[in-house]
Design a protein around this motif. Structure first.
Motif, PDB file in Angstrom:
ATOM      1  N   VAL A   1       3.203  25.044   8.186  1.00 18.06           N
ATOM      2  CA  VAL A   1       2.205  25.984   8.005  1.00 18.06           C
ATOM      3  C   VAL A   1       1.259  26.302   9.882  1.00 18.06           C
ATOM      4  O   VAL A   1       1.421  27.216  10.786  1.00 18.06           O
ATOM      5  N   MET A   2       1.088  24.771  10.951  1.00 16.89           N
ATOM      6  CA  MET A   2       0.943  24.774  12.209  1.00 16.89           C
ATOM      7  C   MET A   2       1.848  25.057  12.538  1.00 16.89           C
ATOM      8  O   MET A   2       2.116  25.631  13.839  1.00 16.89           O
ATOM      9  N   ARG A   3       2.401  24.130  12.791  1.00 17.32           N
ATOM     10  CA  ARG A   3       4.017  24.439  13.522  1.00 17.32           C
ATOM     11  C   ARG A   3       4.539  26.273  13.647  1.00 17.32           C
ATOM     12  O   ARG A   3       4.754  26.088  14.335  1.00 17.32           O
ATOM     13  N   PHE A   4       4.560  26.449  12.345  1.00 16.59           N
ATOM     14  CA  PHE A   4       5.171  28.038  12.038  1.00 16.59           C
ATOM     15  C   PHE A   4       4.049  28.756  12.794  1.00 16.59           C
ATOM     16  O   PHE A   4       4.591  29.703  13.217  1.00 16.59           O
ATOM     17  N   LEU A   5       3.172  28.682  13.085  1.00 15.81           N
ATOM     18  CA  LEU A   5       1.898  29.456  13.010  1.00 15.81           C
ATOM     19  C   LEU A   5       2.164  29.637  14.847  1.00 15.81           C
ATOM     20  O   LEU A   5       1.660  30.363  15.950  1.00 15.81           O
ATOM     21  N   LEU A   6       2.281  28.099  15.294  1.00 14.87           N
ATOM     22  CA  LEU A   6       2.368  27.811  17.020  1.00 14.87           C
ATOM     23  C   LEU A   6       3.980  28.614  17.365  1.00 14.87           C
ATOM     24  O   LEU A   6       3.418  29.001  18.298  1.00 14.87           O
ATOM     25  N   GLY A   7       5.032  28.683  16.278  1.00 14.77           N
ATOM     26  CA  GLY A   7       5.984  29.752  16.876  1.00 14.77           C
ATOM     27  C   GLY A   7       5.874  31.029  16.742  1.00 14.77           C
ATOM     28  O   GLY A   7       6.284  32.026  17.717  1.00 14.77           O
ATOM     29  N   ILE A   8       5.152  31.556  16.013  1.00 15.95           N
ATOM     30  CA  ILE A   8       4.218  33.029  16.177  1.00 15.95           C
ATOM     31  C   ILE A   8       3.708  33.439  17.500  1.00 15.95           C
ATOM     32  O   ILE A   8       4.112  33.961  18.161  1.00 15.95           O
ATOM     33  N   ALA A   9       2.993  32.294  17.442  1.00 20.05           N
ATOM     34  CA  ALA A   9       2.175  32.709  19.055  1.00 20.05           C
ATOM     35  C   ALA A   9       2.444  32.366  20.441  1.00 20.05           C
ATOM     36  O   ALA A   9       2.410  33.195  20.988  1.00 20.05           O
ATOM     37  N   GLU A  10       3.690  30.984  19.974  1.00 18.55           N
ATOM     38  CA  GLU A  10       4.136  31.246  21.756  1.00 18.55           C
ATOM     39  C   GLU A  10       5.941  32.365  21.630  1.00 18.55           C
ATOM     40  O   GLU A  10       5.903  32.084  22.719  1.00 18.55           O
ATOM     41  N   ALA A  11       6.787  32.935  21.058  1.00 17.16           N
ATOM     42  CA  ALA A  11       7.214  33.894  20.551  1.00 17.16           C
ATOM     43  C   ALA A  11       6.981  35.001  21.441  1.00 17.16           C
ATOM     44  O   ALA A  11       6.112  35.188  21.950  1.00 17.16           O
ATOM     45  N   GLY A  12       8.346  34.660  22.307  1.00 19.85           N
ATOM     46  CA  GLY A  12       8.079  35.956  23.603  1.00 19.85           C
ATOM     47  C   GLY A  12       8.091  35.114  24.892  1.00 19.85           C
ATOM     48  O   GLY A  12       8.765  36.202  25.958  1.00 19.85           O
ATOM     49  N   PHE A  13       7.418  33.796  24.964  1.00 26.08           N
ATOM     50  CA  PHE A  13       7.328  33.510  26.615  1.00 26.08           C
ATOM     51  C   PHE A  13       8.354  33.211  26.976  1.00 26.08           C
ATOM     52  O   PHE A  13       8.804  33.646  28.409  1.00 26.08           O
ATOM     53  N   TYR A  14       9.227  32.244  26.637  1.00 25.93           N
ATOM     54  CA  TYR A  14      10.505  32.427  26.884  1.00 25.93           C
ATOM     55  C   TYR A  14      11.536  32.875  27.251  1.00 25.93           C
ATOM     56  O   TYR A  14      12.039  33.450  28.982  1.00 25.93           O
ATOM     57  N   PRO A  15      12.027  34.461  26.378  1.00 27.44           N
ATOM     58  CA  PRO A  15      12.262  35.313  26.948  1.00 27.44           C
ATOM     59  C   PRO A  15      11.736  36.436  27.766  1.00 27.44           C
ATOM     60  O   PRO A  15      12.443  37.149  28.703  1.00 27.44           O
ATOM     61  N   GLY A  16      10.447  36.354  27.973  1.00 25.08           N
ATOM     62  CA  GLY A  16       9.675  37.082  28.366  1.00 25.08           C
ATOM     63  C   GLY A  16       9.623  37.090  30.281  1.00 25.08           C
ATOM     64  O   GLY A  16       9.747  38.212  30.783  1.00 25.08           O
TER      65      GLY A  16
END
Length: 451
Positions: free
Chosen positions: A119-134
């Motif tokens: 669950v925490m790894r999944f939430l971490l992915g949601i939180a960080e989404a967009g940083f790299y392509p951004g």
């Protein structure tokens, strides 16, 4: 300090050379630090596993799934996040991403079960989404296409630097702080490497500008030069049929094929990053500090390869073959490492070749999306490529963990990644847009005539 060599500019382009180096000096060191923080937060779980697996009852397959499930949450939110960045501005959106992901990353220190880990790894992915392509999108707001291979290579040094710094740092944190205040070494690892993202987000809000038109640290002539060049480049791309709407990116076969290559290269990079500490341990290295130092070697090689290949690609104004050859060389490194798993020196050399080639290929490949699309289509296309690529970040760690648990041998997982890299290289060679034309540099006289 000059990030961009004078040889990349014509004899009459002294002003351009100076202003783009000024921008690079302002943005790249800061963005590089943010990416180091980002990548550490993604892959430090590989070091944490060395201790937390026993503490919370984490099997190899469960770890592979948990390490990769990050990318499922990441991919779900990546395209919406990039479109939001374009709408609300980079400084606000990048700051928001970093603060939230830093808090969640530090919160991993409290997990006690496999389910909580997932669950925490999944939430971490949601939180960080967009940083790299951004960040990739953000760099297109400042630099023309002909300079982006080197610019991306410098930014992607964050992956290499995180490997160089992260291995020894993670090993030291777990070794030196383990047991302090009743916390295990892996708990200290998540806390110490998670909180910097919070402070980085606050700094990003203060330091970054949304684009050259709003950059007060550029003079008016400098702002005009950069904005005019990018405007002319957009006009040129539209005249050549480049899409500029969201739907244009989704319908463009070139974007999807680039995404497959990104899947292969990025999947291989993440697969090795997550499992490198365990692979080195399986070579007979049990000391955490020495393990950390050895895992830094492949990323040190990668930092050199990225700059050399990026400069060569920009100088030759060629992307297709540079990326494809890197994919093939990376596959060869994986096969070499797997075949000579009984010899730690040759195996580590093979891993170094694989990581260096994969990262160098990524740096060159990411110069291409903004030459195919513009506007909202560029934002969506970059995010789509990152989304598909990061699915490789889910797939490859899981395959390695599953194969290792099934066979007690990691080399078969390396061979599977090698096959995927070969496929990625072959796909790169058949992309229609790259077979029809090459990206032409925008000359100063073209900029002036367009404005």
């Amino acid at each position: 300090m000059n990030f961009l060599p004078r040889s990349n500019f014509g004899a009459d382009q002294e002003p351009e050379w100076r202003v783009y180096n000024k921008i690079a000096l302002r943005l790249l060191p800061f963005l590089l630090v943010l990416y180091v923080i980002s990548f550490l937060d993604r892959v430090n779980v590989g070091f944490a596993k060395l201790q937390m697996a026993a503490d919370i009852g984490l099997s190899d397959a469960a770890f592979g799934f948990g390490a990769g499930v990050f990318f499922l949450g990441y991919c779900v939110c990546e395209i919406p996040s990039n479109l939001a960045l374009q709408r609300f501005g980079a400084k606000i959106w990048i700051a928001r991403i970093m603060v939230v992901w830093g808090l969640i990353s530090a919160g991993l220190m409290f997990v006690t079960t496999e389910t909580q880990f997932y669950v925490m790894r999944f939430l971490l992915g949601i939180a960080e989404a967009g940083f790299y392509p951004g960040i990739i999108l953000y760099l297109t707001y400042w630099f023309p296409a002909r300079l982006r291979s080197q610019i991306c290579a410098i930014f992607f040094l964050g992956i290499a630097f995180s490997g160089v710094i992260g291995g020894p740092l993670s090993g030291w944190i777990m070794h030196a702080l383990g047991g302090s205040l009743g916390l295990a070494g892996w708990q200290w690892l998540f806390l110490v490497e998670g909180l910097p993202a919070v402070f980085g987000g606050i700094a990003a809000f203060i330091y970054l500008d949304d684009g050259p038109a709003k950059a007060k640290w550029l003079s008016e002539p400098e702002r005009r030069l950069v904005v005019d060049a990018l405007t002319a480049e957009d006009l040129q791309k539209k005249a050549e049929g480049a899409g500029h709407r969201f739907g244009d990116a989704i319908r463009d076969v070139n974007v999807w094929l680039l995404a497959i290559t990104n899947f292969a290269l990025l999947g291989g990079t993440y697969g090795l990053s997550f499992w490198m500490p365990q692979i080195v341990k399986d070579l007979g290295v049990n000391n955490l500090l020495i393990n950390g130092l050895l895992t830094a070697i492949p990323f040190t090689a990668a930092s050199i390869a990225m700059i050399v290949v990026g400069k060569h690609s920009d100088r030759r104004n060629e992307r297709k073959w540079h990326t494809a050859i890197c994919a093939f060389v990376g596959a060869g490194g994986l096969v070499l490492s797997g075949m000579f798993g009984f010899n730690p020196y040759i195996s580590l050399f093979g891993l170094s070749v694989a990581v260096a080639a994969a990262l160098a290929g990524l740096a060159v490949m990411w110069a291409l999306p903004a030459t195919i699309q513009t506007g909202a289509a560029a934002a969506a296309g970059i995010a789509l490529m990152a989304t598909i690529g990061n699915l490789g970040g889910y797939t490859m760690p899981f395959i390695l963990g599953w194969v290792k648990q099934l066979t007690q041998r990691v080399e078969f997982g390396l061979y599977a990644m090698a096959v995927m890299m070969v496929i990625g290289g072959l796909v790169m060679l058949v992309i229609p847009k790259l077979r029809r034309s090459a990206t032409a540099p925008v000359r100063r006289d073209e900029v002036m005539s367009a404005t």
